[in-house]
Design a protein around this motif. Structure first.
Motif, short mmCIF file in Angstrom:
data_model
loop_
_atom_site.label_atom_id
_atom_site.label_comp_id
_atom_site.label_asym_id
_atom_site.label_seq_id
_atom_site.Cartn_x
_atom_site.Cartn_y
_atom_site.Cartn_z
N LYS A 1 0.82 -1.22 0.00
CA LYS A 1 0.00 0.00 0.00
C LYS A 1 0.85 1.27 0.00
CE LYS A 1 -0.68 -0.02 5.05
NZ LYS A 1 -1.65 -0.27 6.14
N ASP B 1 -8.57 -0.98 5.59
CA ASP B 1 -7.17 -1.18 5.96
C ASP B 1 -7.16 -2.07 7.20
OD1 ASP B 1 -4.54 -1.05 6.82
OD2 ASP B 1 -4.31 1.07 6.31
N THR C 1 -7.26 -4.64 2.67
CA THR C 1 -5.84 -4.52 2.33
C THR C 1 -5.00 -4.89 3.54
OG1 THR C 1 -6.23 -2.81 0.66
CG2 THR C 1 -4.03 -2.91 1.62
N ASP D 1 -0.91 -5.87 5.12
CA ASP D 1 0.49 -5.49 4.95
C ASP D 1 1.36 -6.67 4.51
OD1 ASP D 1 -0.09 -2.90 5.69
OD2 ASP D 1 0.36 -3.23 7.80
N VAL E 1 -5.99 0.07 -0.40
CA VAL E 1 -6.10 1.22 0.50
C VAL E 1 -5.12 2.32 0.10
CG1 VAL E 1 -5.48 1.99 2.83
CG2 VAL E 1 -7.11 0.14 2.53
#
Length: 288
Positions: free
Chosen positions: A47, A97, A122, A124, A155
């Motif tokens: 992102k 997120d 979304t 990580d 995101v």
């Protein structure tokens, strides 16, 4: 001239080949391709990379061009829904997120040959349902209850794009590549999945934006609202966020009066804390 954002080259390659887009030589970090009618941008995974790519690209353009530019993010996603098949395409009407829990709401695509839409989360890191190696974040069924599709860029794309482009110009479309088995797709598989969608999507992509250049929110609604609250002396960030929330409500409910707070208390608001509280309560009404 519209712009199309991908995370990796294998997603973008079918579009680059079809459009015969050529690399743009510039001083920035991200790969940009262009022909006479469109831009294609490759951000890299994640992102943050996507947000930076959107920002870098936007700064290459004059505001007048951005205001009339169609901006899409396309790419592959994992699906938690086993009844959805690899190759199924969805327009995204909500992006979450996972790290922060914050939600974003792209404008709905009302006319498309692809009629399915859903939410996108979304993360990580890549997501898997079972442990395979340390690159994947493993989530159990309880963690995935509210998750339909997962990616690592949505995101970042939407949050950055909404800073530079009108919300109604921004869309996210995702195609299922796996069901969170914990395996990375081969580049040739990704190319094939995206190539299968290219022809019908290309027709929609090359159609001009369906609205006239006059924006009633900018020319009438926002100036009237701002006149009522400008004595609050909002910071530029607070003003931007409030305006974005007001536009979101206007786009989502075009035939409904925008909720307004009790404006009689505006002259009595003095401290920064009171201003912030006033704005946050108002924004809650706009995102119901």
């Amino acid at each position: 001239m519209p712009s199309l954002f991908f995370a990796v080259l294998s997603e973008a390659k079918p579009w680059i080949q079809k459009t015969n887009a050529k690399p743009v030589h510039h001083s920035g970090k991200f790969r940009i391709y262009k022909n006479d009618s469109m831009y294609i941008i490759i951000s890299g995974v994640g992102k943050i990379a996507m947000a930076l790519a959107v920002s870098e690209f936007a700064h290459l353009l004059p505001k007048e061009e951005r205001d009339h530019m169609k901006v899409w993010n396309l790419g592959i996603v994992g699906s938690n829904q086993l009844n959805w098949k690899v190759g199924d395409f969805f327009w995204i009407h909500k992006v979450t997120d996972y790290a922060t829990g914050k939600d974003y709401y792209p404008e709905r695509m009302t006319k498309s040959v692809f009629g399915m839409e859903t939410n996108l989360t979304t993360f990580d890191r890549p997501i898997a349902k079972i442990k395979t190696d340390n690159q994947f974040q493993v989530l159990n069924e309880k963690d995935l209850e509210s998750v339909s599709l997962v990616d690592m860029e949505g995101v970042g794309f939407f949050e950055a794009a909404s800073l530079y482009f009108p919300l109604e110009n921004i869309s996210i479309g995702k195609v299922i590549s796996d069901h969170l088995e914990g395996n990375f797709c081969k580049p040739e598989t990704v190319e094939s999945i995206l190539a299968n969608l290219l022809e019908p999507l290309f027709l929609e992509w090359t159609n001009p934006l369906p609205w006239v250049t006059e924006d009633p929110f900018e020319t009438r609604i926002w100036p009237e609202i701002w006149k009522e609250v400008k004595e609050l002396r909002l910071t530029e960030t607070m003003k931007h966020d409030l305006k974005k929330s007001l536009r979101f409500y206007f786009l989502r409910y075009p035939n409904t009066k925008i909720p307004m707070p009790n404006l009689e208390i505006v002259p009595k608001i003095k401290s920064k804390t009171e201003v912030k509280s006033f704005v946050e309560e108002w924004k809650k009404q706009l995102h119901v």
